[in-house]
Design a protein around this motif. Structure first.
Motif, short mmCIF file in Angstrom:
data_model
loop_
_atom_site.label_atom_id
_atom_site.label_comp_id
_atom_site.label_asym_id
_atom_site.label_seq_id
_atom_site.Cartn_x
_atom_site.Cartn_y
_atom_site.Cartn_z
N LYS A 46 36.86 29.13 33.24
CA LYS A 46 37.94 29.59 34.13
C LYS A 46 39.07 28.57 34.18
CE LYS A 46 35.37 32.53 37.32
NZ LYS A 46 34.99 32.76 38.72
N ILE A 47 38.71 27.30 34.35
CA ILE A 47 39.73 26.25 34.44
C ILE A 47 40.49 26.14 33.13
CG2 ILE A 47 40.07 23.75 34.66
CD1 ILE A 47 37.73 23.81 36.70
N GLU A 48 39.78 26.20 32.02
CA GLU A 48 40.43 26.11 30.71
C GLU A 48 41.38 27.29 30.49
OE1 GLU A 48 39.13 26.10 26.05
OE2 GLU A 48 37.84 25.04 27.48
N ALA A 49 40.95 28.49 30.84
CA ALA A 49 41.81 29.67 30.68
C ALA A 49 43.04 29.57 31.57
CB ALA A 49 41.01 30.93 30.99
N LEU A 50 42.85 29.18 32.82
CA LEU A 50 44.00 29.07 33.73
C LEU A 50 44.95 27.96 33.29
CD1 LEU A 50 42.14 29.68 37.09
CD2 LEU A 50 43.93 31.13 36.10
N ASP A 51 44.41 26.84 32.82
CA ASP A 51 45.27 25.77 32.32
C ASP A 51 46.08 26.22 31.10
OD1 ASP A 51 44.52 24.06 34.33
OD2 ASP A 51 43.13 22.88 33.08
N THR A 52 45.48 27.00 30.23
CA THR A 52 46.20 27.53 29.07
C THR A 52 47.31 28.48 29.51
OG1 THR A 52 44.22 27.35 27.69
CG2 THR A 52 45.96 28.84 26.91
N LEU A 53 47.00 29.36 30.47
CA LEU A 53 48.02 30.28 30.97
C LEU A 53 49.15 29.53 31.67
CD1 LEU A 53 45.77 33.17 32.35
CD2 LEU A 53 47.15 33.17 30.26
N LYS A 54 48.81 28.46 32.38
CA LYS A 54 49.85 27.63 33.01
C LYS A 54 50.70 26.93 31.95
CE LYS A 54 47.82 24.90 35.88
NZ LYS A 54 47.20 24.09 36.94
N PHE A 76 51.48 27.91 29.00
CA PHE A 76 52.39 28.87 28.38
C PHE A 76 53.38 29.47 29.38
CE2 PHE A 76 49.20 28.96 24.97
CZ PHE A 76 50.03 28.86 23.88
N GLY A 77 53.24 29.12 30.65
CA GLY A 77 54.17 29.60 31.67
C GLY A 77 53.90 31.01 32.13
N PHE A 78 52.68 31.49 31.98
CA PHE A 78 52.34 32.84 32.43
C PHE A 78 51.91 32.87 33.89
CE2 PHE A 78 51.09 33.59 27.79
CZ PHE A 78 52.35 34.06 27.46
N VAL A 79 51.28 31.79 34.35
CA VAL A 79 50.85 31.69 35.75
C VAL A 79 51.25 30.33 36.28
CG1 VAL A 79 48.87 33.24 35.46
CG2 VAL A 79 48.54 30.79 35.25
N LYS A 80 51.28 30.22 37.60
CA LYS A 80 51.50 28.92 38.23
C LYS A 80 50.46 28.75 39.33
CE LYS A 80 54.92 30.63 41.50
NZ LYS A 80 56.25 30.46 42.05
N GLY A 81 50.04 27.53 39.51
CA GLY A 81 49.04 27.23 40.53
C GLY A 81 49.70 26.80 41.83
N HIS A 82 49.02 27.03 42.92
CA HIS A 82 49.48 26.54 44.21
C HIS A 82 49.12 25.06 44.32
CE1 HIS A 82 50.03 30.52 46.52
NE2 HIS A 82 50.04 30.77 45.22
N ILE A 83 49.72 24.38 45.23
CA ILE A 83 49.46 22.96 45.42
C ILE A 83 47.99 22.71 45.74
CG2 ILE A 83 49.96 20.96 46.89
CD1 ILE A 83 52.83 22.04 47.11
N SER A 84 47.39 23.62 46.51
CA SER A 84 45.98 23.46 46.89
C SER A 84 45.06 23.57 45.68
CB SER A 84 45.59 24.53 47.91
OG SER A 84 45.63 25.82 47.31
N TYR A 142 53.58 35.28 37.06
CA TYR A 142 54.99 35.64 37.18
C TYR A 142 55.15 37.15 37.07
CZ TYR A 142 55.97 30.70 36.89
OH TYR A 142 56.00 29.35 37.14
N ARG A 143 56.04 37.68 37.90
CA ARG A 143 56.20 39.14 38.00
C ARG A 143 56.56 39.79 36.67
NH1 ARG A 143 58.01 42.10 43.09
NH2 ARG A 143 57.21 40.13 43.82
N LEU A 144 57.42 39.16 35.89
CA LEU A 144 57.80 39.72 34.59
C LEU A 144 56.60 39.78 33.65
CD1 LEU A 144 59.95 40.81 32.69
CD2 LEU A 144 60.50 38.45 32.09
N VAL A 145 55.77 38.74 33.66
CA VAL A 145 54.56 38.72 32.83
C VAL A 145 53.60 39.80 33.32
CG1 VAL A 145 52.56 37.34 32.14
CG2 VAL A 145 54.82 36.27 32.32
N HIS A 146 53.47 39.93 34.63
CA HIS A 146 52.59 40.94 35.24
C HIS A 146 52.98 42.34 34.77
CE1 HIS A 146 50.87 43.17 38.78
NE2 HIS A 146 49.90 42.30 38.59
N THR A 147 54.27 42.64 34.84
CA THR A 147 54.77 43.95 34.43
C THR A 147 54.63 44.15 32.92
OG1 THR A 147 56.33 43.94 36.27
CG2 THR A 147 56.79 45.47 34.48
N ALA A 148 54.90 43.12 32.15
CA ALA A 148 54.80 43.22 30.69
C ALA A 148 53.36 43.51 30.26
CB ALA A 148 55.31 41.95 30.03
N ILE A 149 52.40 42.84 30.87
CA ILE A 149 50.99 43.07 30.52
C ILE A 149 50.58 44.49 30.92
CG2 ILE A 149 48.60 42.35 30.97
CD1 ILE A 149 50.17 40.45 29.18
#
Length: 92
Positions: free
Chosen positions: A25-33, A35-43, A50-57
């Motif tokens: 999970k961490i590896e997948a999320l780090d890869t998505l981050k 490439f700029g597809f997702v961003k993590g919260h500070i916590s 990202y909304r554009l990525v969400h709609t495109a998928i």
């Protein structure tokens, strides 16, 4: 990404993601981050796609006729994670 495109794109807890080892999970999320597809919260416990990525998928899944399959799979995962609202599991 297909799973996340079937749910709300903001405040996604890692516990909601499909079953996988914590490392995967961490590896997948780090890869998505990366490439700029997702961003993590500070916590670090929640993520946003990202909304554009969400709609495109979503559109890509519909084009490939996989939209219904992923919606059903996502709904099963959500039902498994969020049990019925009985008193003893209210915190979940």
């Amino acid at each position: 990404m297909a799973f996340i495109s079937c749910i709300k794109e903001q405040d996604i807890p890692t516990d909601l993601l499909p079953p996988a080892s914590e490392f995967d999970k961490i590896e997948a999320l780090d890869t998505l981050k990366a490439f700029g597809f997702v961003k993590g919260h500070i916590s670090g416990a929640l993520y946003d796609m990202y909304r554009l990525v969400h709609t495109a998928i979503q559109n890509w899944l519909k084009h490939r006729e996989e939209w219904e399959y992923w919606n059903e799979k996502s709904l099963r995962q959500i039902a498994k994670i969020f049990p019925w609202s009985w008193h003893n599991n209210r915190t979940v």
